[in-house]
Design an enzyme around this catalytic site. Structure first.
Site, PDB file in Angstrom:
ATOM      1  N   LYS A  60     -15.204 -15.676  -1.362  1.00  0.00           N
ATOM      2  CA  LYS A  60     -16.602 -15.469  -1.217  1.00  0.00           C
ATOM      3  C   LYS A  60     -16.995 -14.779   0.128  1.00  0.00           C
ATOM      4  O   LYS A  60     -17.920 -14.263   0.102  1.00  0.00           O
ATOM      5  CB  LYS A  60     -17.331 -16.981  -1.571  1.00  0.00           C
ATOM      6  N   GLN A 102     -19.103 -26.251  -1.932  1.00  0.00           N
ATOM      7  CA  GLN A 102     -17.909 -25.894  -2.817  1.00  0.00           C
ATOM      8  C   GLN A 102     -17.372 -27.022  -3.643  1.00  0.00           C
ATOM      9  O   GLN A 102     -17.407 -28.314  -2.723  1.00  0.00           O
ATOM     10  CB  GLN A 102     -16.939 -25.293  -1.796  1.00  0.00           C
ATOM     11  N   ASP A 153     -26.234 -21.419  -6.737  1.00  0.00           N
ATOM     12  CA  ASP A 153     -25.004 -21.801  -7.782  1.00  0.00           C
ATOM     13  C   ASP A 153     -25.994 -22.114  -9.143  1.00  0.00           C
ATOM     14  O   ASP A 153     -25.331 -22.432 -10.111  1.00  0.00           O
ATOM     15  CB  ASP A 153     -24.115 -23.118  -7.500  1.00  0.00           C
TER      16      ASP A 153
END
Ligand code: NDP
Length: 286
Positions: free
Chosen positions: A53, A97, A120
């Site tokens: 990322k 994460q 997200d």
């Protein structure tokens, strides 16, 4: 059957090219898009995903920062970091994460993120917005799948889509997004009886189970589109999907490979959500 292998790496590269231009436009207006990534613990797979990322951000012109916490960090500590990032005007996207250590509530953590920075799209506000067809951010993996279908002009409306897997991050949002596009959707899980009877009737089959090669050629319809979200590392180190690629590709019209299919698209769409967020904040400030 003349199969077309959907090249996720190539489509993701194209998406990143477009994002690079949008990041440049923002920079000309004095805004450098920023993404903050929070990682707790030392799960090796998570560390690899975070590295990908960060590298992708650099390539596109997005500032990225990684906030690392040890496995035994408290939920409170991590939430305090999120609250600071919520107020940080240089940060336009925040992601945590997953998976988190067992003593964390993923729900409490994801709902600490400001909805307008929830790139997200795991916050229940954004999930609710998706359910009602008013989404601000689309969850990255299903968003990437839709991009791949669009790129290949694969029709969705009126098609029978079968999604195998009902997780909050892949299966459920994927099903909702296909539904929104006019597909007739069946969602399957480990509790589904006679899974093959469902998968065999799919015009579009999306598989996200984490079970290596569980979808075999006899489970798909001739001419179907098969999207393999699964990423599984075998004991010999090889990466495979949830679909038996070699056998299934002989029968279908479109199929995604693993690696090089959905994975690169997920990261590209995360960058896309971050740029969109920065553009939204910039237009709200002018
Ligand atoms: P989860 O473990 O959260 O969910 C798996 C789902 O699959 C569950 O709903 C489970 O059913 C269902 N399932 C498991 N076994 C079967 C079976 N035999 N038949 C039917 N359904 C079954 O996983 P995720 O959704 O987070 O991820 C799925 C896969 O996708 C993983 O391999 C993951 O690594 C990969 N992934 C890939 C991404 C990418 O960018 N390519 C992004 C995110 C994930 P039940 O609910 O009944 O247990």
């Amino acid at each position: 059957m003349n199969v077309q292998v959907i090249d996720g790496s190539a489509i993701a590269k194209e998406v990143r090219g477009d994002l690079k231009n949008r990041a440049k436009d923002l920079l000309e207006q004095g805004v450098k898009p920023g993404l903050a990534v929070i990682i707790v613990g030392d799960d090796p797979a998570s560390s690899i995903y975070v590295r990908y990322k960060v590298k992708a951000c650099e390539e596109v012109g997005i500032h990225s920062e990684v906030h690392r916490f040890p496995e035994n960090a408290s939920q409170d500590e991590v939430q305090r970091c999120i609250i600071d990032l919520n107020d940080n005007q240089h940060i336009h996207g925040i992601l945590v994460q997953l998976p988190l250590p067992k003593h964390f509530s993923s729900h409490a953590i994801t709902t600490s993120i400001a909805v307008e920075k929830d790139v997200d799209a795991f916050h229940f506000y954004n999930i609710g917005a998706l359910v009602t067809g008013n989404s601000t951010f689309l969850p990255c993996t299903p968003y990437g799948v839709l991009k791949m279908l669009a790129k290949h002009h694969i029709p969705i409306e009126g098609q029978h889509a079968v999604v195998v897997g009902r997780s909050n991050i892949v299966g459920k949002p994927m099903a909702l997004m296909l539904l929104e596009k006019g597909a007739t959707v069946t969602i399957c899980s480990s509790k589904t009886r006679d899974l093959a009877s469902h998968t065999r009737s799919a015009d579009i089959l999306v598989v996200a189970t984490g079970r290596p090669k569980m979808i075999t050629a006899d489970m798909v319809k001739t001419g179907a589109t098969v999207i393999d979200v699964g990423i599984n590392r075998l004991s010999d180190g090889k990466l495979v999907g949830d679909v038996d690629f070699a056998a299934v590709k002989e029968k279908v019209a479109f199929i995604t490979p693993v690696p090089g299919g959905v994975g690169p698209m997920t990261i590209a769409m995360l960058l896309c959500n971050t740029i969109e967020s920065a553009e939204r904040m910039q237009s709200a400030n002018t």
